[in-house]
Design an enzyme around this catalytic site. Structure first.
Site, PDB file in Angstrom:
ATOM      1  N   GLY A 237       5.993   1.860  -5.348  1.00 35.16           N
ATOM      2  CA  GLY A 237       5.819   0.614  -4.604  1.00 35.16           C
ATOM      3  C   GLY A 237       4.815   0.726  -3.483  1.00 35.16           C
ATOM      4  O   GLY A 237       3.843   1.506  -3.570  1.00 35.16           O
ATOM      5  N   ALA A 262      -8.370   0.941 -11.359  1.00 39.13           N
ATOM      6  CA  ALA A 262      -8.531  -0.318 -10.616  1.00 39.13           C
ATOM      7  C   ALA A 262      -7.202  -0.920 -10.158  1.00 39.13           C
ATOM      8  O   ALA A 262      -7.189  -2.034  -9.633  1.00 39.13           O
ATOM      9  CB  ALA A 262      -9.342  -1.357 -11.398  1.00 39.13           C
ATOM     10  N   ALA A 263      -6.090  -0.171 -10.303  1.00 39.27           N
ATOM     11  CA  ALA A 263      -4.809  -0.683  -9.796  1.00 39.27           C
ATOM     12  C   ALA A 263      -4.918  -0.933  -8.288  1.00 39.27           C
ATOM     13  O   ALA A 263      -4.504  -1.975  -7.774  1.00 39.27           O
ATOM     14  CB  ALA A 263      -3.693   0.318 -10.074  1.00 39.27           C
ATOM     15  N   GLY A 264      -5.495   0.053  -7.571  1.00 43.51           N
ATOM     16  CA  GLY A 264      -5.639  -0.077  -6.121  1.00 43.51           C
ATOM     17  C   GLY A 264      -6.567  -1.224  -5.757  1.00 43.51           C
ATOM     18  O   GLY A 264      -6.344  -1.950  -4.776  1.00 43.51           O
ATOM     19  N   ASP A 265      -7.632  -1.405  -6.542  1.00 45.95           N
ATOM     20  CA  ASP A 265      -8.596  -2.491  -6.271  1.00 45.95           C
ATOM     21  C   ASP A 265      -7.933  -3.851  -6.470  1.00 45.95           C
ATOM     22  O   ASP A 265      -8.124  -4.785  -5.688  1.00 45.95           O
ATOM     23  CB  ASP A 265      -9.804  -2.379  -7.221  1.00 45.95           C
ATOM     24  CG  ASP A 265     -10.516  -1.049  -7.068  1.00 45.95           C
ATOM     25  OD1 ASP A 265     -10.468  -0.468  -5.963  1.00 45.95           O
ATOM     26  OD2 ASP A 265     -11.104  -0.577  -8.060  1.00 45.95           O
TER      27      ASP A 265
END
Ligand code: RIB
Length: 321
Positions: A237, A262-265
């Site tokens: 989370g 690209a999860a963080g983006d």
């Protein structure tokens, strides 16, 4: 929902070359992989596209080479509705590119390893962004990352701060930041590795991440002078430490991770869009978690970033479950 926010991204354009494999090669070893994909990416451009797809009015400034990859990246950004009129070009360097190894773990989550060759991204000059000194006042938020020269990030953050425009830094890939740069930031959103690189505090995994360690890392970052710290913790989370208190949102359950790239983006783009639209921090974190959950369930960076209606449908479907 509130107004359509005007957001500026000064950041990278990168063309990703993605190989999926069951086995990651050791030194001197050759392995046979499974699939190959080429997809537009780059942390700056990914975040810009995510925000545009969620309804923000986005301007992207970055530097491309005069080549096919540059043309394709620009076309995808234009198609997303991003203002690309101030995009710069380098006459000698090629557009940035990346090699991404996606390790497909049978019965588990896919893991990525990324090498970025910055190319034209690293040749932005201070004089090429000097016009923003006055113009930056027109934006609701400025979003930065670490795939362009640090000097440019420092200049942009100072311009924004002078005009009272909030600055979000997604400090990826990890790098040391000057005190001066930090003093201009309103928000910072590292993952656990980047938080550890900046603070020296490792957030350990036991069953999920150790949240107490994440809280300590966040409070150390706040002590450096950034008021609002958002630490993303993958499947554990997200934790946010703010002057209004600490917020925690678990990750969305039962997500099939096809490609975590690209999860963080996707997360930071969604979070920025929603706080600019007037969401509270808890709401914005939850919305961003759902946005990133869709992104990891699809292949490639930009192709996987969802539109607003997809996120809204996904949130509805998760509530019904
Ligand atoms: O954050 C993901 C991105 O990092 C990829 O698209 C790759 O281009 C690298 O910049």
């Amino acid at each position: 929902m509130g107004k359509r926010p005007k957001i500026l991204v000064v950041g990278s354009f990168v063309m990703d070359q993605i190989a999926t494999t069951r086995v990651v090669p050791e030194e001197g070893q050759t392995v046979l992989g499974k699939t190959f994909h080429k997809a537009p990416g780059g942390k700056g451009a990914n975040q810009a596209v995510q925000m545009a797809r969620l309804g923000a009015d986005v301007t992207m400034i970055g530097k491309l080479g005069h080549d096919a990859n540059g043309k394709e990246l620009l076309a995808v950004c234009r198609k997303a509705g991003i203002n690309v009129s101030e995009v710069l070009y380098d006459d000698t360097e090629a557009t940035g590119c990346a090699v991404i190894i996606l390790e497909v773990v049978p019965g588990g989550s896919t893991k990525n390893r990324i090498i970025v060759i910055p190319g034209s991204n690293m040749t932005i000059q201070p004089e090429e962004v000097a016009f923003l000194k006055d113009e930056i006042g027109a934006y609701d938020l400025v979003l930065l990352q670490h795939e362009i020269p640090m000097e440019i990030n420092e200049i942009i953050a100072e311009f924004a701060d002078e005009k009272g425009v909030p600055v979000m830094l997604n400090p990826a890939p990890a790098a040391q930041l000057s005190r001066k740069f930090i003093s201009h930031l309103t928000y910072i959103s590292p993952n656990e590795h980047e938080a550890a690189a900046m603070t020296g505090i490792k957030v350990h995994r036991e069953n999920g991440f150790n949240l107490e360690e994440a809280k300590v890392a966040a409070s150390v970052l706040r002590g450096f002078g950034v008021d609002n710290v958002v630490i993303t913790l993958g499947e554990s989370g997200v934790l946010m430490d703010t002057p209004q208190g600490i917020f925690y949102k678990p990750a969305v359950p039962d997500v099939n991770v096809v490609d975590p790239t690209a999860a963080g983006d996707s997360f930071v783009g969604a979070f920025c869009t929603r706080i600019c639209m007037g969401d509270g921090y808890g709401e914005a974190l939850s919305f961003a978690n759902h946005t990133a959950a869709i992104t990891v369930s699809r292949m490639g960076a930009m192709p996987s970033l969802p539109e607003l209606h997809e996120v809204e449908e996904f949130i509805r479907s998760k509530k019904e479950q």
